[in-house]
Design a protein around this motif. Sequence first.
Motif, PDB file in Angstrom:
ATOM      1  N   ARG A  46      -6.787  16.875  -2.794  1.00 63.91           N
ATOM      2  CA  ARG A  46      -7.181  15.354  -3.124  1.00 63.91           C
ATOM      3  C   ARG A  46      -7.820  15.089  -4.351  1.00 63.91           C
ATOM      4  O   ARG A  46      -7.923  14.261  -4.808  1.00 63.91           O
ATOM      5  CB  ARG A  46      -7.933  14.938  -2.035  1.00 63.91           C
ATOM      6  N   GLU A  63      -9.042   6.641  -2.339  1.00 68.48           N
ATOM      7  CA  GLU A  63      -7.825   7.298  -1.251  1.00 68.48           C
ATOM      8  C   GLU A  63      -7.549   6.073  -0.023  1.00 68.48           C
ATOM      9  O   GLU A  63      -6.630   6.314   0.834  1.00 68.48           O
ATOM     10  CB  GLU A  63      -7.858   8.513  -0.751  1.00 68.48           C
ATOM     11  N   VAL A  96       0.743   8.981  -8.812  1.00 65.38           N
ATOM     12  CA  VAL A  96       0.737   8.544  -7.575  1.00 65.38           C
ATOM     13  C   VAL A  96      -0.768   8.064  -7.332  1.00 65.38           C
ATOM     14  O   VAL A  96      -0.989   6.908  -6.840  1.00 65.38           O
ATOM     15  CB  VAL A  96       1.142   9.494  -6.292  1.00 65.38           C
ATOM     16  N   ILE A 156      -2.807   4.228  -6.632  1.00 64.48           N
ATOM     17  CA  ILE A 156      -3.386   3.676  -5.234  1.00 64.48           C
ATOM     18  C   ILE A 156      -4.148   2.424  -5.395  1.00 64.48           C
ATOM     19  O   ILE A 156      -3.981   1.819  -4.576  1.00 64.48           O
ATOM     20  CB  ILE A 156      -4.272   5.013  -4.927  1.00 64.48           C
ATOM     21  N   LEU A 178       1.635   7.661   3.092  1.00 63.24           N
ATOM     22  CA  LEU A 178       1.933   9.078   3.550  1.00 63.24           C
ATOM     23  C   LEU A 178       2.431   9.344   4.596  1.00 63.24           C
ATOM     24  O   LEU A 178       1.692   9.196   5.819  1.00 63.24           O
ATOM     25  CB  LEU A 178       0.646   9.833   2.849  1.00 63.24           C
ATOM     26  N   TYR A 234      -6.686  13.219  -7.223  1.00 63.20           N
ATOM     27  CA  TYR A 234      -6.277  11.792  -7.155  1.00 63.20           C
ATOM     28  C   TYR A 234      -7.588  11.016  -7.972  1.00 63.20           C
ATOM     29  O   TYR A 234      -8.634  11.508  -8.105  1.00 63.20           O
ATOM     30  CB  TYR A 234      -6.375  11.182  -5.855  1.00 63.20           C
ATOM     31  N   SER A 242       0.844  -1.143   0.046  1.00 68.44           N
ATOM     32  CA  SER A 242      -0.122   0.011   0.004  1.00 68.44           C
ATOM     33  C   SER A 242       0.736   1.202   0.045  1.00 68.44           C
ATOM     34  O   SER A 242       1.785   1.225   0.768  1.00 68.44           O
ATOM     35  CB  SER A 242      -0.944  -0.087   1.183  1.00 68.44           C
ATOM     36  N   PRO A 243       0.430   2.265  -0.970  1.00 67.95           N
ATOM     37  CA  PRO A 243       1.173   3.668  -0.827  1.00 67.95           C
ATOM     38  C   PRO A 243       1.016   4.052   0.651  1.00 67.95           C
ATOM     39  O   PRO A 243       0.080   3.929   1.305  1.00 67.95           O
ATOM     40  CB  PRO A 243       0.698   4.184  -1.991  1.00 67.95           C
ATOM     41  N   ASN A 280      -7.005   3.419   0.046  1.00 69.01           N
ATOM     42  CA  ASN A 280      -5.989   2.247  -0.015  1.00 69.01           C
ATOM     43  C   ASN A 280      -4.895   2.736   0.270  1.00 69.01           C
ATOM     44  O   ASN A 280      -3.463   2.318   0.009  1.00 69.01           O
ATOM     45  CB  ASN A 280      -5.726   1.835  -1.422  1.00 69.01           C
ATOM     46  N   VAL A 281      -4.544   4.387   0.556  1.00 73.14           N
ATOM     47  CA  VAL A 281      -3.098   4.999   1.047  1.00 73.14           C
ATOM     48  C   VAL A 281      -3.122   4.783   2.580  1.00 73.14           C
ATOM     49  O   VAL A 281      -4.266   4.878   3.463  1.00 73.14           O
ATOM     50  CB  VAL A 281      -3.412   6.393   0.812  1.00 73.14           C
ATOM     51  N   THR A 282      -2.053   4.443   3.023  1.00 78.62           N
ATOM     52  CA  THR A 282      -1.564   4.388   4.573  1.00 78.62           C
ATOM     53  C   THR A 282      -1.119   5.482   4.963  1.00 78.62           C
ATOM     54  O   THR A 282      -0.051   5.963   4.524  1.00 78.62           O
ATOM     55  CB  THR A 282      -0.737   3.169   4.913  1.00 78.62           C
ATOM     56  N   THR A 283      -1.908   6.177   5.819  1.00 82.19           N
ATOM     57  CA  THR A 283      -1.406   7.594   6.353  1.00 82.19           C
ATOM     58  C   THR A 283      -0.626   7.293   7.713  1.00 82.19           C
ATOM     59  O   THR A 283      -1.099   6.785   8.754  1.00 82.19           O
ATOM     60  CB  THR A 283      -2.595   8.727   6.529  1.00 82.19           C
TER      61      THR A 283
END
Length: 958
Positions: A709, A716, A683, A687, A537, A712, A534-535, A718-721
């Motif tokens: 955002r 989102e 990017v 995702i 941030l 994109y 997972s991408p 699927n993005v790990t913050t």
Amino acid sequence: MHHGTRFTLLGPLAAQRFGAELPLGGARQRATLGYLLLYPNQVVPTSRLITALWGDSAPVSARKVLQNTVWRLRRLFEADERREKAARTHVELLTRAPGYLLRVAPEQIDLHRFRNLAAEGRQELDAGSPEAASRLWREALTLWRGPVLADLVEDGIAWPELKAIANARLDLLEDHFDNELALGRHEAILAELQTTARGEPRRERLLGQLMLTLYRCGRHTEALDTFDRARLALIEELGLEPGHELRDLRQSIVTHDPALLYAPRARAAGPAPVPGPPGAASPGADGLGFAGAVLAAMTADAESRGKAAGPPGAGERAGAVPGRRDDGPVTERKEVTAVLVRVAFASRTEYADPEDIESAAERADGAIRFEVARFGGVPAGRMGSLWVAVFGARRSMDDDPVRAVSAALAIRHHIESSSGMVPGATVRAAVATGPALVRDRPGTGSAPRVTGALLDQCHSMLPLVPAHEVWAADETRRQSSGTIAYRRARAASHVSAATGILPPGGAPHTGALLGRERELANVVELFRAGKRPSPALLVGDAGMGKTRIIDEFERILRAPADGGTGPLVVRLPPRLVDGSLLPLIADGLGELCGITAEHTPEEARELLWEAVRGAVRTDRDGEWMLARLTAAFGTVPDFGGPTDLDAVVTAWWRLLEHTALERQVAVLIDDLHTADDTILEMVGRHIIPTTASELFVLATARPELADRRSLYTADERNVTTVAVGRLPDGLIERRVRLLLDEQGLASCAPDADEAAAETRALLVSLADGNPLLAAEFVAALAQGVRDELPQGTGPEPHDLAARLLPSTVRRVIAARLDRLPDYARTMLRDAAIVGDTVWPGAVAAAAQRDRAETEAALEMLAHHGLLSRVEGATVRGEVQYVFRYGPVRHVAYTRVPRAARAATQARISQWLETQEDPDALRRLTAAGPASRELVRLAALTERLRIRERGGGRGGTGT
């Protein structure tokens, strides 16, 4: 009456011929037709069709199966061919290398009709006909019978084109709702708006429209509940706050701003702004030298043309509410960076025709405005071949000098590159940073007026700047040298020439990774999680240590592997300013392809072609990709221009995606919130990966990335913050002790006296959990202790306190303040003049505001963490607040011009006289800008100075 064949994609796939349904066959035949209808009258390669139908699981017989499917579709279209031709609606499915072409009139497809109606509606709106736009858009939206190709989606089809079409419908819906609100039809759209917003909880524009609609329908509580639910969901899922516009709308609802009842939402396009009244006053052009007078003339000319502010919204702060009392000119003292650009146009004759010069200048003007807006500045005017732009005048950013120099380098590249817009032109630029008086009329389209010595500094430098160079004054260089590469200018010792952008990463770090071990471990675990990582941030405010984490992560990945090939680690800049960062891509290509300095250009090209050939489907794609990647090595003579730079990044990304099918690839991007749209979109596409890719994206970003955002294209969630927040005071104290030791301040050692302990505690408080602020304050303290002063004298407490507030901290605070709405920022400035302790009555008197409005604004500032409400008010009937962080007050106070400050202080004094014990209250207010913390730090600094001069160095001390 139905004529010929009609196709419907906006819902389940269907086809009708003269009103009768056509049998479209099974799932694969329907999917083949559906994909071809997305690209009517275009050749769709066979390989792309196979990927669309089978993904990565295509059988060996896929081509044969596809051929049979096409044959059946042809049979379907050939039936009743004579009647179709008579109606001019004949459909043909042709074989055209390298695939198939569906020949069909576009108006036979409902998707084409939807797009046409949407475009016609926008034209009507731009022409001032909102009613006509409303009719056309409603007709376009009624074409939808469900999700696009709903039946294929149920069968597992998930083409990215379907997501893009669905987003186009949502975009049109939002435009339609805006238009209906402007026409006063809030009650008519409420039900549809509620349903749409419920299905799209992350589209902040929809949420804002719903909140405004509920408010206008008298359902104020529901409007606020809508915001609270959305905010809670964002925090829980992403760790992010809603965007500034949505937060400002909530505050306007809380305060019952009358502008919400009648003001339509601003549109992105519209007529040119109305120029200000002739003869409007310009502050301070007289007596400030030639540059001040030139700038005043240039901005006046720009305002009269109505386009000085560049593209709509360029450089402006989001969220200002129109129609308020303070929508007039706003004058502030700010730190500003100015860029002065001169473009020389080539001429074959001694006296060039002025029309030719103007034509070239207009092309250069477009390039300059584009680049200035791209980096967050404001074009302030033009006179002949001289342009001026300002950064930080309308909205301060903590990296304005970096943005300004980057914009100047990008302008040079854009205009001078061989594929540039102005053949033969040469650029020279001068950049300076300093205090200025800024007079702005937000929302009018006019440029801010800037007065200050920095303009004369730019003007004095520019004649010395050689062609093709960008010079920066000392203060600009000092604030940007961590990002921009410089060399000393040849003709002047006090300025530097910018040579390009420093490559990201590789900066030396001292000391342990104090307090960020958990965040680093989380990132490493994400990378090693297996297929399709997972991408991630790393999100946090400036100075929290995000870059240190990403640098440590790179160091871990580059450590020698225990057998086998390690991951490919790539640093990608958030934006390409000019060609100076192309070697960074060349280094990555060299590592990937095994290209070394010993290889000849022909050998290097062959190695690069071997890598490219496996990543493309056709030789034509390969040639395009090879040309862009070769440009990174500087071997393509006609390379240049911003579009070409984007193409190099796109080609590099495609190659990395292909490489990640067989090898782990980590792409590291610092400061994603500043990225160009090209990087953000790449990017975003990653995702939700469509292949078994091992491409891992790790990026750092500020919270303001949330405002972008919408760029994109994927989900989102699927993005790990990974939140990078405040460090505990205990860790900050350890860092402070280490920093004091590095500075050699023995007088602040752990075993020193109470004054040393108080100094350390004060530094911890001023750091506010931020490791960068801790380092900056310790450095300022060390400088203050070692500064040489005339014997027998010492600085005034407020003067020394001002010197102890590092410029980095000033810029970070200024950027935070400029993210506030206009009225809230103005209220904070008035509160800063009241003192460290404030009361609504005093601020209302200072600001000449309504009491209820003032109370709501102070509560909002407390919500933003700028003020803190305290118990036990010293004024009867008043709520008492204090500034949560003292330096915020200092920055807000020093922004107020002297005359306005004196008038405000007089109103505060009058209010104090009406209270029971005015003398006691005066002791709670401050006579100067410095907060109590800074004044106390100044006193401790003076004591440490005496100790260092005496006991610390073997002297007697006093």
